[in-house]
Design a protein around this motif. Structure first.
Motif, PDB file in Angstrom:
ATOM      1  N   TYR A 286       0.813  -1.211   0.000  1.00 42.05           N
ATOM      2  CA  TYR A 286       0.000   0.000   0.000  1.00 42.05           C
ATOM      3  C   TYR A 286       0.851   1.267   0.000  1.00 42.05           C
ATOM      4  CZ  TYR A 286      -3.672  -3.306   1.069  1.00 42.05           C
ATOM      5  OH  TYR A 286      -4.531  -4.372   1.009  1.00 42.05           O
ATOM      6  N   HIS A 290       4.877   5.774  -2.867  1.00 44.84           N
ATOM      7  CA  HIS A 290       4.359   6.881  -2.047  1.00 44.84           C
ATOM      8  C   HIS A 290       5.367   8.028  -1.945  1.00 44.84           C
ATOM      9  CE1 HIS A 290       2.296   8.919   1.283  1.00 44.84           C
ATOM     10  NE2 HIS A 290       3.476   8.998   1.860  1.00 44.84           N
ATOM     11  N   MET A 409      -4.728  10.462   1.102  1.00 43.08           N
ATOM     12  CA  MET A 409      -6.167  10.346   0.860  1.00 43.08           C
ATOM     13  C   MET A 409      -6.477   9.755  -0.507  1.00 43.08           C
ATOM     14  SD  MET A 409      -7.994  13.688   2.613  1.00 43.08           S
ATOM     15  CE  MET A 409      -7.096  14.902   1.644  1.00 43.08           C
ATOM     16  N   THR A 410      -5.643  10.025  -1.484  1.00 41.92           N
ATOM     17  CA  THR A 410      -5.915   9.546  -2.844  1.00 41.92           C
ATOM     18  C   THR A 410      -5.279   8.187  -3.129  1.00 41.92           C
ATOM     19  OG1 THR A 410      -4.027  10.856  -3.630  1.00 41.92           O
ATOM     20  CG2 THR A 410      -6.216  11.856  -3.819  1.00 41.92           C
ATOM     21  N   SER A 411      -4.708   7.558  -2.108  1.00 41.47           N
ATOM     22  CA  SER A 411      -4.099   6.231  -2.261  1.00 41.47           C
ATOM     23  C   SER A 411      -4.940   5.196  -1.525  1.00 41.47           C
ATOM     24  CB  SER A 411      -2.681   6.227  -1.679  1.00 41.47           C
ATOM     25  OG  SER A 411      -1.871   7.188  -2.314  1.00 41.47           O
ATOM     26  N   GLU A 412      -5.002   4.011  -2.089  1.00 44.44           N
ATOM     27  CA  GLU A 412      -5.700   2.917  -1.404  1.00 44.44           C
ATOM     28  C   GLU A 412      -4.898   2.491  -0.191  1.00 44.44           C
ATOM     29  OE1 GLU A 412      -7.468  -1.593  -2.246  1.00 44.44           O
ATOM     30  OE2 GLU A 412      -6.620  -0.405  -3.886  1.00 44.44           O
ATOM     31  N   ARG A 413      -5.594   2.221   0.891  1.00 42.51           N
ATOM     32  CA  ARG A 413      -4.965   1.701   2.099  1.00 42.51           C
ATOM     33  C   ARG A 413      -5.616   0.374   2.459  1.00 42.51           C
ATOM     34  NH1 ARG A 413      -1.366   4.386   0.815  1.00 42.51           N
ATOM     35  NH2 ARG A 413      -0.574   6.291   1.776  1.00 42.51           N
ATOM     36  N   GLU A 417     -10.775   2.296   0.635  1.00 37.57           N
ATOM     37  CA  GLU A 417     -10.546   2.643  -0.763  1.00 37.57           C
ATOM     38  C   GLU A 417     -10.005   4.078  -0.845  1.00 37.57           C
ATOM     39  OE1 GLU A 417     -10.944   0.696  -3.516  1.00 37.57           O
ATOM     40  OE2 GLU A 417     -11.287  -0.943  -2.074  1.00 37.57           O
ATOM     41  N   PRO A 418      -9.364   4.449  -1.924  1.00 34.80           N
ATOM     42  CA  PRO A 418      -8.883   5.831  -2.046  1.00 34.80           C
ATOM     43  C   PRO A 418     -10.038   6.802  -2.238  1.00 34.80           C
ATOM     44  CG  PRO A 418      -8.556   4.647  -4.103  1.00 34.80           C
ATOM     45  CD  PRO A 418      -9.018   3.630  -3.099  1.00 34.80           C
ATOM     46  N   SER A 420     -11.673  10.009  -4.103  1.00 40.16           N
ATOM     47  CA  SER A 420     -11.527  10.616  -5.427  1.00 40.16           C
ATOM     48  C   SER A 420     -10.707  11.887  -5.281  1.00 40.16           C
ATOM     49  CB  SER A 420     -12.897  10.952  -6.004  1.00 40.16           C
ATOM     50  OG  SER A 420     -13.488  12.022  -5.277  1.00 40.16           O
ATOM     51  N   ALA A 424     -10.774  14.441  -2.112  1.00 38.02           N
ATOM     52  CA  ALA A 424      -9.533  14.737  -1.381  1.00 38.02           C
ATOM     53  C   ALA A 424      -9.252  16.234  -1.401  1.00 38.02           C
ATOM     54  CB  ALA A 424      -8.366  13.961  -1.995  1.00 38.02           C
TER      55      ALA A 424
END
Length: 528
Positions: A286, A290, A409-413, A417-418, A420, A424
């Motif tokens: 994840y 980054h 916020m815009t990345s999947e964790r 889910e992320p 949009s 964000a």
């Protein structure tokens, strides 16, 4: 590494030596194994003293120096896989560090204990059977992954072939009971045979006692260790442990760095720090890419806000290393598919502190600390780890803090889910307006992220690296995240057989054999 002729700004008035960068990477490896900082530096000192006593030539001594510091360079590449089976991968690495790795029965006791922990009694027999049936295949793949990643990273740092060759034998043992290829005896390069002894002796001597370390050297000779090297340590080790007790490891290791010292600057410095970023981000599927994304967005935002070139360079470089401390937090936390407990988040809060502790040892890297170690602080004091009220005058630090929030916020964790891009952006505006984040910094990040003037469409179709098709890029991104062929098939509405075919074809095209290496390749080519 070859000399850099590109010019460019150094990090600080004190240039960064390659030895400092590699020694800092060794500190991160300490974190990954749950050991005190500088444990691997102590191993490097023991290895160097072994070289002196053995009378090896300068080439072997130089290779041994770098191998001792880089031995577990691939540790982040297979952290996810270890945690999937054992939970807290840092805990099991720490537990097995002093065990005789050439004695499978000794290691298996802890493997079974960790794999069955927390499971109902009725499930444990099935887990044990699974381990008995699959442990060998899993170990081969796991250790091959660590070696493959280490080789890719060492190659990018431009180390000599002798260093890369030795790192391929990180997990092998004198009697052939190591992994992944069961190499034995003198087939294992001499520098790695030396490090096998020095690394174990350091850990046993520190965690148990010097006397027990010397006893282990004698007991494991001609099984785990080259007997000549084990005898050498048994003869001199008592004095070496006394010498360690009186030595400051960081200073002593850097004093032994092979000369001429290689100084990193300009584009070569940026590439070296990008290697560090990729080492960090391999820790969890994840996190892939980054730090690169943070560096790119933060530097774009800084330019929009009119920061000077030197400040932009420093911000970009700080962003590349800001998450160094994540190696000290287990993947059972980073990859947990549920909200964290208070205790788990306490451990998450340690990572900026660990970043600060690692960077401050090097005068050059310490110059990045005001930015790198404060990336979770907030203007209202609600951040961590120091609960500082971020200084609005230090715009660079505020930009990195806002960037970290937006990218996160815009990345999947693992547990969500992320968001949009639009959602964000709205949340970032709210945090800026309420004084949690610095308003100018949030505006700069938003514009840099495309939430200001619309970006022109050139109409040119982007070509994927490695000759990958669009579908193969989709599959690679999911595979890099640790999804199985069946899970990838479900996501893309294809059959598991087709998904597996794509994976094998992708691996062939990009020249890798493990998930971690594929993830690293994808990060290098900015596909994740």
């Amino acid at each position: 590494m070859s000399a850099d002729t590109s010019g460019g700004h150094p990090i600080s008035e004190v240039p960064l030596r390659l030895g400092e960068l590699v020694a800092t990477l060794a500190l991160a490896q300490d974190n990954a194994f749950g050991q005190p900082l500088e444990s691997q530096l102590r191993s490097c000192l023991l290895a160097t003293w072994m070289c002196e006593a053995a009378g090896v030539d300068d080439q072997v001594r130089e290779t041994t120096y770098w191998v001792a510091l880089l031995r577990y360079l691939g540790c982040t590449g297979h952290a996810h896989e270890v945690a999937t089976v054992f939970g807290d991968e840092i805990a099991i690495r720490a537990q097995t560090l002093v065990h005789d790795a050439a004695n499978p029965a000794e290691v298996m006791r802890d493997v079974v204990a960790f794999a069955t922990a927390g499971h109902p009694r009725e499930e444990r027999d099935g887990i044990v059977r699974m381990l008995q049936e699959q442990a060998h295949e899993w170990a081969v793949h796991n250790f091959a992954s660590g070696c493959e990643v280490a080789d890719m990273l060492a190659q990018r740092l431009d180390f000599e072939p002798s260093v890369r060759e030795a790192l391929a034998y990180t997990f092998e043992r004198w009697n052939g009971n190591g992994y992944p290829s069961h190499a034995e005896g003198e087939a294992i390069p001499l520098p790695m045979r030396i490090v096998h002894v020095s690394h174990d002796m350091e850990a046993i001597g520190r965690l148990l006692s010097p006397e027990q370390a010397l006893a282990a050297a004698h007991d494991r000779r001609d099984r785990t260790y080259d007997p000549a090297l084990a005898d050498l340590f048994a003869a001199h080790g008592a004095g070496w442990f006394e010498r360690l007790h009186e030595t400051e490891p960081w200073d002593a290791v850097l004093a032994l760095e092979p000369e001429p010292h290689h100084l990193l600057s300009g584009g070569e410095l940026d590439e070296a720090l990008t290697v560090v970023a990729d080492f960090i981000d391999l820790k969890s599927p994840y996190m892939n890419g980054h730090s690169r994304r943070c560096a790119s967005l933060a530097s774009d935002a800084a330019r929009i806000l009119g920061l000077a070139d030197d400040a932009v360079d420093s911000l970009r470089r700080a962003a590349l290393v800001h998450d160094f401390g994540t190696t000290g937090v287990p993947n059972s936390i980073w990859d947990k598919p549920a909200p964290l407990t208070r205790t788990e988040f306490d451990r998450v809060e340690l990572h900026p502190m660990l970043t600060e502790q690692m960077l401050r040892r090097s005068p050059a890297l310490a110059a990045l600390n005001p930015l790198a170690s404060t990336h979770h602080e907030r203007c209202d004091g609600s951040g961590y780890h120091k609960r500082l009220r971020a200084n609005a005058d230090d715009l660079g630090a505020c930009v990195l803090a806002a960037t970290e929030v937006y990218i996160g916020m815009t990345s999947e964790r693992a547990d969500r889910e992320p968001l949009s891009a639009a959602d964000a952006a709205g949340e970032l505006r709210r945090l800026g307006s309420e004084g949690v984040l610095e308003p100018r910094a949030t505006r700069g990040v938003l514009v840099a992220a495309g939430h200001g003037e619309p970006q022109p469409n050139t109409g040119k179709r982007q070509r994927n690296p490695g000759g990958l098709t669009r579908r193969e890029v989709e599959v690679l991104r999911l595979a890099a995240r640790g999804l199985t062929a069946r899970e990838i098939a479900d996501r893309l509405y294809i059959s598991p057989k087709t998904a597996d075919h794509h994976i094998q074809h992708i691996y062939g095209k990009i020249g890798v054999s493990t998930r971690a290496a594929a993830a690293l390749w994808a990060m290098q080519h900015t596909l994740v």
